[in-house]
Design an enzyme around this catalytic site. Structure first.
Site, PDB file in Angstrom:
ATOM      1  N   VAL A  14      61.004  93.305  34.786  1.00  0.00           N
ATOM      2  CA  VAL A  14      60.265  92.446  35.718  1.00  0.00           C
ATOM      3  C   VAL A  14      59.374  93.294  36.639  1.00  0.00           C
ATOM      4  CG1 VAL A  14      60.454  90.584  37.405  1.00  0.00           C
ATOM      5  CG2 VAL A  14      62.191  90.794  35.626  1.00  0.00           C
ATOM      6  N   GLU A 129      62.102  82.644  44.147  1.00  0.00           N
ATOM      7  CA  GLU A 129      61.653  81.719  43.087  1.00  0.00           C
ATOM      8  C   GLU A 129      62.016  82.242  41.687  1.00  0.00           C
ATOM      9  OE1 GLU A 129      59.589  78.532  43.409  1.00  0.00           O
ATOM     10  OE2 GLU A 129      60.802  78.649  41.595  1.00  0.00           O
ATOM     11  N   GLY A 134      62.982  81.494  35.431  1.00  0.00           N
ATOM     12  CA  GLY A 134      61.825  82.355  35.127  1.00  0.00           C
ATOM     13  C   GLY A 134      60.542  81.912  35.794  1.00  0.00           C
ATOM     14  N   ILE A 136      59.112  78.985  35.942  1.00  0.00           N
ATOM     15  CA  ILE A 136      58.991  77.586  36.405  1.00  0.00           C
ATOM     16  C   ILE A 136      59.080  77.561  37.937  1.00  0.00           C
ATOM     17  CG2 ILE A 136      59.995  75.270  36.318  1.00  0.00           C
ATOM     18  CD1 ILE A 136      61.307  76.025  33.648  1.00  0.00           C
ATOM     19  N   LYS A 205      72.456  80.310  38.835  1.00  0.00           N
ATOM     20  CA  LYS A 205      71.222  79.535  39.050  1.00  0.00           C
ATOM     21  C   LYS A 205      71.534  78.120  39.544  1.00  0.00           C
ATOM     22  CE  LYS A 205      68.719  82.284  35.653  1.00  0.00           C
ATOM     23  NZ  LYS A 205      68.465  82.480  34.225  1.00  0.00           N
ATOM     24  N   GLY A 302      61.655  86.809  30.746  1.00  0.00           N
ATOM     25  CA  GLY A 302      60.646  87.705  30.189  1.00  0.00           C
ATOM     26  C   GLY A 302      59.758  88.294  31.268  1.00  0.00           C
TER      27      GLY A 302
HETATM   28  P1  NDP Z   1      65.950  95.986  34.252  1.00  0.00           P
HETATM   29  O1  NDP Z   1      67.309  96.482  33.943  1.00  0.00           O
HETATM   30  O2  NDP Z   1      64.921  95.994  33.202  1.00  0.00           O
HETATM   31  O3  NDP Z   1      65.368  96.800  35.503  1.00  0.00           O
HETATM   32  C1  NDP Z   1      66.148  97.195  36.585  1.00  0.00           C
HETATM   33  C2  NDP Z   1      65.451  98.344  37.270  1.00  0.00           C
HETATM   34  O4  NDP Z   1      66.199  98.716  38.417  1.00  0.00           O
HETATM   35  C3  NDP Z   1      65.294  99.582  36.407  1.00  0.00           C
HETATM   36  O5  NDP Z   1      63.987 100.023  36.486  1.00  0.00           O
HETATM   37  C4  NDP Z   1      66.252 100.594  37.051  1.00  0.00           C
HETATM   38  O6  NDP Z   1      65.761 101.913  37.121  1.00  0.00           O
HETATM   39  C5  NDP Z   1      66.256 100.120  38.479  1.00  0.00           C
HETATM   40  N1  NDP Z   1      67.489 100.533  39.165  1.00  0.00           N
HETATM   41  C6  NDP Z   1      68.756 100.279  38.786  1.00  0.00           C
HETATM   42  N2  NDP Z   1      69.606 100.794  39.677  1.00  0.00           N
HETATM   43  C7  NDP Z   1      68.845 101.384  40.637  1.00  0.00           C
HETATM   44  C8  NDP Z   1      69.128 102.096  41.823  1.00  0.00           C
HETATM   45  N3  NDP Z   1      70.389 102.311  42.215  1.00  0.00           N
HETATM   46  N4  NDP Z   1      68.103 102.589  42.548  1.00  0.00           N
HETATM   47  C9  NDP Z   1      66.824 102.351  42.156  1.00  0.00           C
HETATM   48  N5  NDP Z   1      66.489 101.697  41.045  1.00  0.00           N
HETATM   49  C10 NDP Z   1      67.486 101.209  40.290  1.00  0.00           C
HETATM   50  O7  NDP Z   1      66.146  94.530  34.854  1.00  0.00           O
HETATM   51  P2  NDP Z   1      65.111  93.330  34.866  1.00  0.00           P
HETATM   52  O8  NDP Z   1      63.779  93.809  35.271  1.00  0.00           O
HETATM   53  O9  NDP Z   1      65.268  92.551  33.623  1.00  0.00           O
HETATM   54  O10 NDP Z   1      65.751  92.420  36.018  1.00  0.00           O
HETATM   55  C11 NDP Z   1      65.554  92.700  37.381  1.00  0.00           C
HETATM   56  C12 NDP Z   1      66.054  91.521  38.199  1.00  0.00           C
HETATM   57  O11 NDP Z   1      65.329  90.365  37.809  1.00  0.00           O
HETATM   58  C13 NDP Z   1      67.519  91.164  37.974  1.00  0.00           C
HETATM   59  O12 NDP Z   1      68.056  90.678  39.185  1.00  0.00           O
HETATM   60  C14 NDP Z   1      67.467  90.057  36.952  1.00  0.00           C
HETATM   61  O13 NDP Z   1      68.587  89.202  36.999  1.00  0.00           O
HETATM   62  C15 NDP Z   1      66.228  89.331  37.409  1.00  0.00           C
HETATM   63  N6  NDP Z   1      65.554  88.509  36.410  1.00  0.00           N
HETATM   64  C16 NDP Z   1      65.233  89.023  35.192  1.00  0.00           C
HETATM   65  C17 NDP Z   1      64.533  88.270  34.289  1.00  0.00           C
HETATM   66  C18 NDP Z   1      64.157  88.785  32.946  1.00  0.00           C
HETATM   67  O14 NDP Z   1      63.601  88.004  32.140  1.00  0.00           O
HETATM   68  N7  NDP Z   1      64.405  90.055  32.623  1.00  0.00           N
HETATM   69  C19 NDP Z   1      64.142  86.887  34.596  1.00  0.00           C
HETATM   70  C20 NDP Z   1      64.496  86.444  35.924  1.00  0.00           C
HETATM   71  C21 NDP Z   1      65.191  87.239  36.789  1.00  0.00           C
HETATM   72  P3  NDP Z   1      65.382 102.922  35.930  1.00  0.00           P
HETATM   73  O15 NDP Z   1      64.564 102.111  34.951  1.00  0.00           O
HETATM   74  O16 NDP Z   1      64.566 103.911  36.649  1.00  0.00           O
HETATM   75  O17 NDP Z   1      66.652 103.404  35.356  1.00  0.00           O
HETATM   76  N1  HSE Z   2      68.870  86.668  31.545  1.00  0.00           N
HETATM   77  C1  HSE Z   2      68.161  85.576  32.104  1.00  0.00           C
HETATM   78  C2  HSE Z   2      67.902  84.546  31.027  1.00  0.00           C
HETATM   79  C3  HSE Z   2      66.875  86.049  32.700  1.00  0.00           C
HETATM   80  O1  HSE Z   2      68.039  84.866  29.839  1.00  0.00           O
HETATM   81  O2  HSE Z   2      67.574  83.413  31.362  1.00  0.00           O
HETATM   82  C4  HSE Z   2      66.130  84.984  33.452  1.00  0.00           C
HETATM   83  O3  HSE Z   2      66.806  84.613  34.607  1.00  0.00           O
END
Ligand code: NDP
Ligand code: HSE
Length: 436
Positions: A14, A129, A134, A136, A205, A302
């Site tokens: 994200v 949001e 996602g 929406i 959620k 996504g």
């Molecule tokens: P990822 O695992 O892809 O990304 C998490 C990031 O956080 C990585 O870049 C990681 O670092 C970094 N990180 C982890 N621990 C630390 C720390 N201690 N200090 C600094 N950086 C840290 O997760 P997503 O992007 O998929 O998800 C992020 C958030 O968004 C979550 O809360 C998830 O539930 C939410 N979300 C995700 C969706 C999705 O479709 N993926 C949809 C809606 C919500 P590094 O890469 O450097 O190791």
């Molecule tokens: N893991 C979550 C899903 C990401 O698949 O819906 C979006 O919140």
């Protein structure tokens, strides 16, 4: 042009989407805000990994304080996920007067009250949001556009990963494990995918949606939560034969003195709109006393869809900053003193139709014995299926019940499982027959 300075925590799926949006749509964002959004710092663990986006020198850091304690930064976007250290970082950023935008439903559903209290005390915003469904815009719809409504129910498909898996299992006959891997590769799944498949993410959620719709705190631990890991191909096939589709539904209902909040696989008639929501798509149906039913539909997970929701919040906070800095809308959409503490209805009290699949010995009078036990608990049969498919020495009997209380169903099943002709635990899937 005047600027709003933004700092990012976490540069994963994200986070990368947010950077892409800030870069690709920079001019559009300026036109809509009249200010320039400047990404000042990104803190992440690994500063060497290529994320496929170009950054100005000096933006990337592994030092969290360069974001949360940076006096230049107005808005901190938290995209690390999970409880800790995300919670401590957010609380420190709030203490430093930063506005927060987060996609972290796990954190907000369980520790939201503490975070919101801290933010209210500091007079800063917490926007989330992207935490639900996602791309929406469901939270702003509840808090803003539909805020003159009393909601009686909020219900939906809230997990992209599970909907992607169930769709592929039912439409392509795919196996569970490879489809889950595909969802992970596409960036849909949580860091720990058991949160998706065991229904925990969906429960996070619906806890947030119930709080926003019904103006109450929601005790997350009391939400009945069942995921899709036990949904078998055979039940998907039988559902199909009976005119139903299996979806992981989150259900929230307002009973005024208590709320119903539950998450479980649910059979819905194939003719319902929610049955047509496939793949990574999510949908949420609200019923308001003035608007009536409203269905919102879109990408549930996504990189880009989620970044869209995050950036919508960043823009909303930036607009508040432009007009004086005070949050215009309360964080949960209600004034803090109006939020109630309604209990969650016990699962035994829930009333539903039920799909029951029994695995029994292939002999006479089995059906009579089972229906006798159901009758003992006032459960009446709506329809029945005895499929041709037979295992060696066993058969399946599928029964769809009329509405029954869950406590009565449980009591009947306990009796049925004592029968010597019943060979395996009964498979139970709740059925939603009310118009969706
Ligand atoms: P990822 O695992 O892809 O990304 C998490 C990031 O956080 C990585 O870049 C990681 O670092 C970094 N990180 C982890 N621990 C630390 C720390 N201690 N200090 C600094 N950086 C840290 O997760 P997503 O992007 O998929 O998800 C992020 C958030 O968004 C979550 O809360 C998830 O539930 C939410 N979300 C995700 C969706 C999705 O479709 N993926 C949809 C809606 C919500 P590094 O890469 O450097 O190791
Ligand atoms: N893991 C979550 C899903 C990401 O698949 O819906 C979006 O919140």
């Amino acid at each position: 042009m005047d600027t709003v300075k933004v700092g990012l925590l976490g540069f994963g799926t994200v986070g990368t989407g947010v950077v892409r949006n800030l870069q690709i749509n920079r001019e559009l964002l300026q036109q809509r805000l009249h200010r320039d959004l400047v990404l000042t710092r990104i803190a992440t663990r690994d500063v060497n990994r290529d994320r496929g986006v170009e950054l100005e020198p000096g933006v990337l850091t592994s030092d969290i304080d360069e974001v949360i304690a940076n006096p230049e930064i107005d808005i901190v976007i938290e995209l690390i996920g999970g409880d800790e250290p995300a919670k401590s970082y957010i609380l420190k950023a709030i203490a430093n007067g930063k506005h927060i935008v987060t996609a972290n439903k796990a954190l907000m559903a369980v520790h939201g009250q503490e975070i919101i209290a801290a933010a209210d005390q500091q007079g800063v915003s917490v926007m989330f949001e992207a935490a639900v469904a996602g791309g929406i815009p469901i939270i702003s719809a509840i808090k803003e556009n539909l805020c003159s409504n009393k909601f009686s129910s909020v219900l939906g498909i809230l997990n992209g990963t599970c909907n992607f898996i169930l769709t592929k299992m039912s439409q392509e006959g795919s196996d569970f494990a490879p489809v889950l891997q595909e969802a992970q590769d596409l960036g849909y799944a949580e860091a720990d995918p058991t949160f998706d498949i065991e229904g925990v993410d969906t429960a996070h959620k619906i806890a947030l949606l119930a709080a926003l719709c019904f103006g109450t705190s929601v005790d997350f631990d009391k939400i009945y939560t069942e995921g899709i890991s036990k949904v078998s191909a055979i039940d998907i096939q039988f559902a199909e034969q009976m005119g139903y589709t299996v979806k992981l539904l989150a259900i929230g209902k307002n009973h005024d003195d208590q709320i119903e909040v539950r998450v479980h696989p649910t059979m819905i008639p194939k003719t319902y709109q929610l049955a047509q929501i496939n793949g990574v798509f999510n949908a949420v149906r609200l019923i308001g006393d003035f608007a009536g039913p409203t269905l919102l539909y879109g990408s549930g997970a996504g990189m880009d869809a989620t970044a869209s929701a995050v950036m919508g919040d960043v823009m909303a906070v930036s607009r508040d900053l432009t007009t004086g800095g005070k949050p215009r809308v309360p964080i949960l959409g209600y004034n803090a003193d109006a939020i109630r503490n309604l209990p969650i209805m016990e699962m035994g009290e829930v009333v539903s139709h039920y799909y029951l699949r029994f695995t029994t010995a292939d002999q006479t009078s089995v059906l009579a014995k089972i229906s006798g036990c159901l009758g003992n608990h006032d459960i009446s049969i709506q329809s029945m299926l005895q499929p041709e498919v037979r295992e060696i020495n066993s058969v399946s009997i599928v029964i769809m019940t009329h509405e029954a209380k869950e406590a009565d169903i449980n009591a009947a099943l306990a009796e049925i499982e004592q029968l010597d002709v019943v060979l395996q635990p009964t498979c139970l899937i709740r059925v939603e027959n009310a118009p969706l």
